[in-house]
Write a protein that holds these residues in place. Structure first.
Motif, PDB file in Angstrom:
ATOM      1  N   ASN A   1       0.827  -1.203   0.000  1.00 49.62           N
ATOM      2  CA  ASN A   1       0.000   0.000   0.000  1.00 49.62           C
ATOM      3  C   ASN A   1       0.868   1.262   0.000  1.00 49.62           C
ATOM      4  O   ASN A   1       0.561   2.245  -0.692  1.00 49.62           O
ATOM      5  N   LEU A   2       1.970   1.234   0.734  1.00 50.53           N
ATOM      6  CA  LEU A   2       2.834   2.408   0.829  1.00 50.53           C
ATOM      7  C   LEU A   2       3.579   2.696  -0.473  1.00 50.53           C
ATOM      8  O   LEU A   2       3.879   3.847  -0.776  1.00 50.53           O
ATOM      9  N   ILE A   3       3.890   1.643  -1.234  1.00 49.05           N
ATOM     10  CA  ILE A   3       4.671   1.855  -2.458  1.00 49.05           C
ATOM     11  C   ILE A   3       3.779   2.225  -3.639  1.00 49.05           C
ATOM     12  O   ILE A   3       4.265   2.529  -4.732  1.00 49.05           O
ATOM     13  N   ASP A   4       2.473   2.229  -3.432  1.00 49.95           N
ATOM     14  CA  ASP A   4       1.536   2.564  -4.514  1.00 49.95           C
ATOM     15  C   ASP A   4       1.496   4.077  -4.704  1.00 49.95           C
ATOM     16  O   ASP A   4       0.513   4.741  -4.390  1.00 49.95           O
ATOM     17  N   GLY A   5       2.620   4.617  -5.238  1.00 48.53           N
ATOM     18  CA  GLY A   5       2.719   6.061  -5.364  1.00 48.53           C
ATOM     19  C   GLY A   5       2.864   6.582  -6.776  1.00 48.53           C
ATOM     20  O   GLY A   5       2.790   7.778  -7.001  1.00 48.53           O
ATOM     21  N   LEU A   6       3.085   5.679  -7.747  1.00 43.19           N
ATOM     22  CA  LEU A   6       3.209   6.078  -9.144  1.00 43.19           C
ATOM     23  C   LEU A   6       2.342   5.175 -10.014  1.00 43.19           C
ATOM     24  O   LEU A   6       2.074   4.021  -9.646  1.00 43.19           O
ATOM     25  N   ASP A   7       1.944   5.692 -11.165  1.00 40.78           N
ATOM     26  CA  ASP A   7       1.122   4.901 -12.089  1.00 40.78           C
ATOM     27  C   ASP A   7       1.836   3.595 -12.441  1.00 40.78           C
ATOM     28  O   ASP A   7       3.001   3.602 -12.854  1.00 40.78           O
ATOM     29  N   GLY A   8       1.134   2.486 -12.266  1.00 44.12           N
ATOM     30  CA  GLY A   8       1.653   1.189 -12.671  1.00 44.12           C
ATOM     31  C   GLY A   8       2.645   0.555 -11.725  1.00 44.12           C
ATOM     32  O   GLY A   8       3.068  -0.587 -11.945  1.00 44.12           O
ATOM     33  N   LEU A   9       3.031   1.249 -10.663  1.00 38.22           N
ATOM     34  CA  LEU A   9       4.095   0.747  -9.795  1.00 38.22           C
ATOM     35  C   LEU A   9       3.667  -0.464  -8.970  1.00 38.22           C
ATOM     36  O   LEU A   9       4.283  -1.529  -9.047  1.00 38.22           O
ATOM     37  N   ALA A  10       2.601  -0.315  -8.187  1.00 40.84           N
ATOM     38  CA  ALA A  10       2.156  -1.415  -7.334  1.00 40.84           C
ATOM     39  C   ALA A  10       1.681  -2.610  -8.166  1.00 40.84           C
ATOM     40  O   ALA A  10       1.938  -3.766  -7.804  1.00 40.84           O
ATOM     41  N   GLY A  11       0.998  -2.333  -9.288  1.00 43.23           N
ATOM     42  CA  GLY A  11       0.522  -3.419 -10.140  1.00 43.23           C
ATOM     43  C   GLY A  11       1.664  -4.224 -10.724  1.00 43.23           C
ATOM     44  O   GLY A  11       1.644  -5.468 -10.712  1.00 43.23           O
TER      45      GLY A  11
ATOM     46  N   GLY B   1      11.211  -7.659  -1.660  1.00 46.26           N
ATOM     47  CA  GLY B   1      12.260  -6.792  -1.118  1.00 46.26           C
ATOM     48  C   GLY B   1      12.041  -5.319  -1.350  1.00 46.26           C
ATOM     49  O   GLY B   1      12.330  -4.497  -0.475  1.00 46.26           O
ATOM     50  N   VAL B   2      11.519  -4.938  -2.520  1.00 43.26           N
ATOM     51  CA  VAL B   2      11.340  -3.508  -2.822  1.00 43.26           C
ATOM     52  C   VAL B   2      10.307  -2.858  -1.900  1.00 43.26           C
ATOM     53  O   VAL B   2      10.628  -1.886  -1.198  1.00 43.26           O
ATOM     54  N   PRO B   3       9.049  -3.353  -1.857  1.00 47.61           N
ATOM     55  CA  PRO B   3       8.081  -2.688  -0.976  1.00 47.61           C
ATOM     56  C   PRO B   3       8.407  -2.822   0.506  1.00 47.61           C
ATOM     57  O   PRO B   3       8.195  -1.883   1.280  1.00 47.61           O
ATOM     58  N   LEU B   4       8.968  -3.973   0.919  1.00 47.33           N
ATOM     59  CA  LEU B   4       9.270  -4.172   2.338  1.00 47.33           C
ATOM     60  C   LEU B   4      10.431  -3.289   2.783  1.00 47.33           C
ATOM     61  O   LEU B   4      10.384  -2.701   3.872  1.00 47.33           O
ATOM     62  N   SER B   5      11.468  -3.193   1.961  1.00 48.82           N
ATOM     63  CA  SER B   5      12.600  -2.336   2.334  1.00 48.82           C
ATOM     64  C   SER B   5      12.192  -0.869   2.314  1.00 48.82           C
ATOM     65  O   SER B   5      12.615  -0.089   3.175  1.00 48.82           O
ATOM     66  N   ASP B   6      11.339  -0.486   1.361  1.00 46.37           N
ATOM     67  CA  ASP B   6      10.856   0.894   1.307  1.00 46.37           C
ATOM     68  C   ASP B   6      10.073   1.225   2.572  1.00 46.37           C
ATOM     69  O   ASP B   6      10.224   2.307   3.148  1.00 46.37           O
TER      70      ASP B   6
ATOM     71  N   ARG C   1       7.549  12.629   1.106  1.00 51.21           N
ATOM     72  CA  ARG C   1       7.956  12.475  -0.284  1.00 51.21           C
ATOM     73  C   ARG C   1       9.379  11.920  -0.365  1.00 51.21           C
ATOM     74  O   ARG C   1      10.198  12.386  -1.156  1.00 51.21           O
ATOM     75  N   SER C   2       9.654  10.926   0.473  1.00 55.32           N
ATOM     76  CA  SER C   2      10.996  10.342   0.500  1.00 55.32           C
ATOM     77  C   SER C   2      10.977   8.838   0.261  1.00 55.32           C
ATOM     78  O   SER C   2      11.944   8.149   0.591  1.00 55.32           O
ATOM     79  N   HIS C   3       9.878   8.325  -0.293  1.00 52.69           N
ATOM     80  CA  HIS C   3       9.858   6.902  -0.665  1.00 52.69           C
ATOM     81  C   HIS C   3      10.782   6.682  -1.847  1.00 52.69           C
ATOM     82  O   HIS C   3      11.246   7.630  -2.489  1.00 52.69           O
ATOM     83  N   ILE C   4      11.051   5.444  -2.153  1.00 53.92           N
ATOM     84  CA  ILE C   4      12.042   5.117  -3.175  1.00 53.92           C
ATOM     85  C   ILE C   4      11.723   5.767  -4.529  1.00 53.92           C
ATOM     86  O   ILE C   4      12.615   6.271  -5.208  1.00 53.92           O
ATOM     87  N   HIS C   5      10.426   5.794  -4.899  1.00 55.88           N
ATOM     88  CA  HIS C   5      10.076   6.399  -6.185  1.00 55.88           C
ATOM     89  C   HIS C   5      10.262   7.918  -6.161  1.00 55.88           C
ATOM     90  O   HIS C   5      10.649   8.524  -7.154  1.00 55.88           O
ATOM     91  N   HIS C   6      10.005   8.529  -5.002  1.00 56.26           N
ATOM     92  CA  HIS C   6      10.234   9.974  -4.880  1.00 56.26           C
ATOM     93  C   HIS C   6      11.720  10.303  -5.019  1.00 56.26           C
ATOM     94  O   HIS C   6      12.099  11.254  -5.706  1.00 56.26           O
TER      95      HIS C   6
END
Length: 350
Positions: A148-158, A242-247, A267-272
């Motif tokens: 849920n936290l990594i769902d910050g950009l279009d198409g990312l979480a999917g 690893g990506v969402p959990l480490s983020d 605004r400091s998540h990995i995608h930001h």
């Protein structure tokens, strides 16, 4: 035939997403541009509802034993309802957490799907006993919130979900699991159909309806595929995700360091951070896909390694994560202990 169930799930998703998009606008389940958002126009949410419907149709037609799926599906209904209400009315974190825990209870208490024991290398078996259910609930809730936290950009979480589910399905096939693999593949088809509309620039978002549902299903399927096994095998789904959990982990560290509430947004998540380095939205999404693929490949190698090999791989993986964290400033731009040490060594050699 399973292939038909997968194809039908994909086809239903293609049809349902535009319908759900119109429905979302009608009931005002939309996301309007705000300061922290990258999109510039009002966009429908509830895309997760289309994923859920197409997945449900595929599961209904799947030629597999569904007797043990009822508690899982009931839990899915709870997270879907929680996400749906949140997309409409913006639930407080405690109510969202309650919905996640109730869904996890369906799986662990009713479905009796728990991590009961693990075998630790060089030590032996450790039984969880009464802690099996609480630990399994924490497992599910943690993965749900990570996605849920990594769902910050279009198409990312999917996209990350598809990579994780394909990896779980592949490992389940190797383990000859007749349930986890088909369910994961049907869900992949449903998410792939949604991703056609969600990839940048997105015409619909999955919303919390989708993020909570996908996180829940990935958590449950990984729990079913790797439960009651060795400590090494138990780490496999953590590496795959690893990506969402480490983020999520570094977001918590960052907020504790800055002494702000863990649930607060930033605004400091990995995608930001990647976009702050100059990458475009599409480049950032594709780059994180590549990271997720590397984690999944590491998960495969990890699962077939010896104890010492797995430990060595884990240390190397942790080191690589730390370097990436410092380079992109995931904890903070002033946090660079290893990079600063390497710079000092390099200067001394000169």
């Amino acid at each position: 035939m399973l292939l038909w169930s997968i194809l039908i799930s994909f086809a239903v998703g293609i049809i349902m997403v535009p319908i759900i998009r119109k429905f979302a606008f009608r009931i005002n389940a939309v996301d309007t541009p705000r300061e922290r958002h990258k999109h510039t126009k009002t966009t429908a949410t509830l895309g997760g509802l289309a994923i859920f419907i197409s997945f449900s149709v595929g599961m209904l037609l799947a030629p597999i034993d569904k007797s043990g799926f009822v508690p899982i599906y009931f839990g899915a209904l709870i997270v879907i309802a929680t996400g749906f209400i949140d997309d409409l009315f913006d639930l407080s974190p405690k109510w969202k957490m309650l919905g996640q825990i109730l869904a996890a209870l369906c799986v662990t208490v009713w479905g009796e799907i728990t991590i009961n024991f693990i075998n630790i290398p060089f030590y032996g078996q450790v039984d969880f006993g009464y802690f099996a259910i609480p630990l399994s609930i924490i497992w599910i809730v943690a993965i749900v919130n990570a996605l849920n936290l990594i769902d910050g950009l279009d198409g990312l979480a999917g996209g990350i979900s598809i990579i994780a589910l394909m990896t779980i399905a592949g490992m389940a096939l190797l383990l000859k699991d007749a349930f986890v693999a088909p369910v994961a593949l049907i869900l992949v088809a449903a998410v792939a159909a949604f991703l056609i509309y969600n990839f940048p620039p997105a015409s619909i978002f999955m919303g919390d309806t989708g993020a909570l549902f996908l996180g829940y299903m990935i958590a449950v399927l990984s729990l079913m595929g790797f439960k009651n096994v060795t400590f090494i095998s138990l780490l496999v789904p953590l590496i795959i995700l690893g990506v969402p959990l480490s983020d999520t982990f570094f977001a918590i560290v960052r907020r504790l360091k800055e002494r702000i509430p863990i649930s607060s947004a930033d605004r400091s998540h990995i995608h930001h951070r990647l976009m702050a380095l100059g990458f475009t939205e599409k480049q950032t999404v594709l780059l994180i896909y590549c990271m997720a693929l590397l984690f999944s490949m590491a998960g495969f190698v990890f699962s077939f390694s010896t104890a010492w090999g797995a430990i060595l791989l884990l240390v190397l993986l942790i080191f690589c994560i730390e370097i990436i964290v410092e380079f992109i400033g995931l904890i903070g731009e002033d946090y660079r202990p290893i990079l600063n040490l390497l710079q000092k060594i390099h200067r001394k050699r000169k």
